[in-house]
Scaffold this motif. Structure first.
Motif, PDB file in Angstrom:
ATOM      1  N   UNK A  25       1.176  -0.693  -0.060  1.00  0.00           N
ATOM      2  CA  UNK A  25       0.423  -0.297  -0.109  1.00  0.00           C
ATOM      3  C   UNK A  25       0.802   1.107   0.406  1.00  0.00           C
ATOM      4  N   UNK A  26       2.469   0.935  -0.725  1.00  0.00           N
ATOM      5  CA  UNK A  26       3.125   2.189  -1.067  1.00  0.00           C
ATOM      6  C   UNK A  26       3.021   1.837  -1.922  1.00  0.00           C
ATOM      7  N   UNK A  27       3.765   3.614  -2.869  1.00  0.00           N
ATOM      8  CA  UNK A  27       4.558   3.668  -3.994  1.00  0.00           C
ATOM      9  C   UNK A  27       5.844   3.605  -3.868  1.00  0.00           C
ATOM     10  N   UNK A  28       6.439   4.381  -2.649  1.00  0.00           N
ATOM     11  CA  UNK A  28       7.784   3.927  -2.208  1.00  0.00           C
ATOM     12  C   UNK A  28       8.340   3.115  -1.688  1.00  0.00           C
ATOM     13  N   UNK A  29       7.352   2.391  -1.647  1.00  0.00           N
ATOM     14  CA  UNK A  29       7.728   0.944  -0.671  1.00  0.00           C
ATOM     15  C   UNK A  29       8.008   0.029  -1.977  1.00  0.00           C
ATOM     16  N   UNK A  30       6.476  -0.196  -2.547  1.00  0.00           N
ATOM     17  CA  UNK A  30       7.189  -0.975  -3.266  1.00  0.00           C
ATOM     18  C   UNK A  30       8.186  -0.757  -4.669  1.00  0.00           C
ATOM     19  N   UNK A  59      -5.615   7.055  -4.398  1.00  0.00           N
ATOM     20  CA  UNK A  59      -4.162   7.538  -4.003  1.00  0.00           C
ATOM     21  C   UNK A  59      -4.642   8.960  -3.728  1.00  0.00           C
ATOM     22  N   UNK A  60      -3.935   9.625  -2.822  1.00  0.00           N
ATOM     23  CA  UNK A  60      -3.642  10.192  -3.074  1.00  0.00           C
ATOM     24  C   UNK A  60      -2.905  10.878  -2.199  1.00  0.00           C
ATOM     25  N   UNK A  61      -2.134  11.530  -1.797  1.00  0.00           N
ATOM     26  CA  UNK A  61      -0.701  12.321  -0.839  1.00  0.00           C
ATOM     27  C   UNK A  61      -0.236  11.212   0.373  1.00  0.00           C
ATOM     28  N   UNK A  62      -0.950  11.065   0.868  1.00  0.00           N
ATOM     29  CA  UNK A  62      -1.400  10.042   2.506  1.00  0.00           C
ATOM     30  C   UNK A  62      -1.173   8.452   2.263  1.00  0.00           C
ATOM     31  N   UNK A  63      -2.340   8.279   1.767  1.00  0.00           N
ATOM     32  CA  UNK A  63      -2.734   7.225   1.278  1.00  0.00           C
ATOM     33  C   UNK A  63      -3.125   6.008  -0.092  1.00  0.00           C
TER      34      UNK A  63
END
Length: 291
Positions: A25-30, A59-63
């Motif tokens: 649930x994170x583009x950064x972690x993915x 998706x937004x800036x927080x989730x």
């Protein structure tokens, strides 16, 4: 109406990226797990959404959250990738052999991890798989001592970035339905023995909040903890996505923060370890569902 193109729409690389985003649930972690730029992750998801004609994430800036179509795509993506991997293994003709000592946290005993291991054994019958189910803290110790080759367990705490992230979730307090924790009495705790990571998190949270506590039950077995909780002996800290049947969240206690499950490898790498790690990562969404 124009014809909809269906041939070659769902590219395996895009499906793997989609599953990784769904698991973290994170583009950064993915991006970190896949070893690519975040822009590449966004591009893969966008192209898959264009191919389906449906939004797969909100998706937004927080989730980041899956849409209903995204939930549906989970099963399709996993099936497509499994078929792709079976075909690749068949035509390459490679046979993986050797002994693999794999340790898994007890959190996954009641999930579909056994199905992933069964499929792995079917695909690689010449691998001698040895499974150890222990507390996450114990698994870390055994891995560091060279007694395990691959571990699926909780990360030890904030700042621990060892291994590859498999799944991130919140930790919550759970207990029997109707259980009430009185604010003026010590919190009755149901905990693993040391070096349980969940135990340490629970005690640290209560201490930071100034809440007194008492140990109502200690067990090295998840089944023992669940039985004690169902009997109403107290509360236990647990992963939100893996709450056992018959137990519910308990309000009025301090926040326990997030928990991360990761795959960690020992110093001795192997093709068998690589193959099992790939199978777990591609089927990680099944780890959040009960068997």
């Amino acid at each position: 109406m124009g014809e909809r193109r269906v041939g070659g729409v769902y590219e395996p690389v895009q499906l793997r990226t989609f599953l990784t985003v769904a698991q973290t649930l994170s583009f950064t972690q993915a991006a970190a797990r896949l070893g690519v730029r975040q822009s590449t992750v966004s591009q893969h998801v966008r192209r898959l959404e264009e191919a389906t004609g449906r939004p797969l994430f909100l998706r937004d800036t927080h989730s980041v959250e899956l849409t209903e179509d995204g939930e549906a795509m989970l099963g399709f993506a996993r099936s497509i990738l499994e078929a792709h991997e079976r075909a690749a293994a068949f035509f390459t003709g490679t046979r993986i052999r050797g002994r693999l000592r794999f340790g898994a946290s007890e959190d996954f005993v009641l999930t579909r991890l056994p199905e992933i291991l069964e499929a792995f054994r079917h695909e690689h019958p010449e691998v001698e798989l040895e499974l150890s189910v222990e507390l996450s803290g114990t698994l870390h110790e055994r891995l560091d001592a060279g007694r395990l080759d691959l571990v699926l367990a909780k990360r030890r705490g904030d700042g621990d970035e060892r291994g590859r992230l498999v799944w991130r979730d919140r930790m919550v307090w759970i207990g029997a339905e109707g259980l009430r924790v009185h604010p003026d009495r010590p919190v009755p705790l149901i905990v693993f023995p040391p070096p349980g990571i969940t135990r340490a998190r629970a005690l640290d949270a209560l201490q930071a909040d100034g809440r007194p506590w008492r140990i109502a039950c200690t067990s090295g077995s998840l089944s023992g903890l669940i039985a004690a909780a169902r009997a109403g002996l107290g509360v236990m800290a647990h992963t939100r996505g893996l709450i056992p049947a018959g137990l519910v969240r308990v309000a009025g206690l301090p926040d326990l923060g997030a928990v991360e499950f990761a795959l960690l490898r020992g110093a001795r790498g192997s093709a068998a370890g690589d193959a099992l790690a790939a199978a777990i990562l591609s089927g990680a969404d099944r780890l959040t569902r009960a068997a």
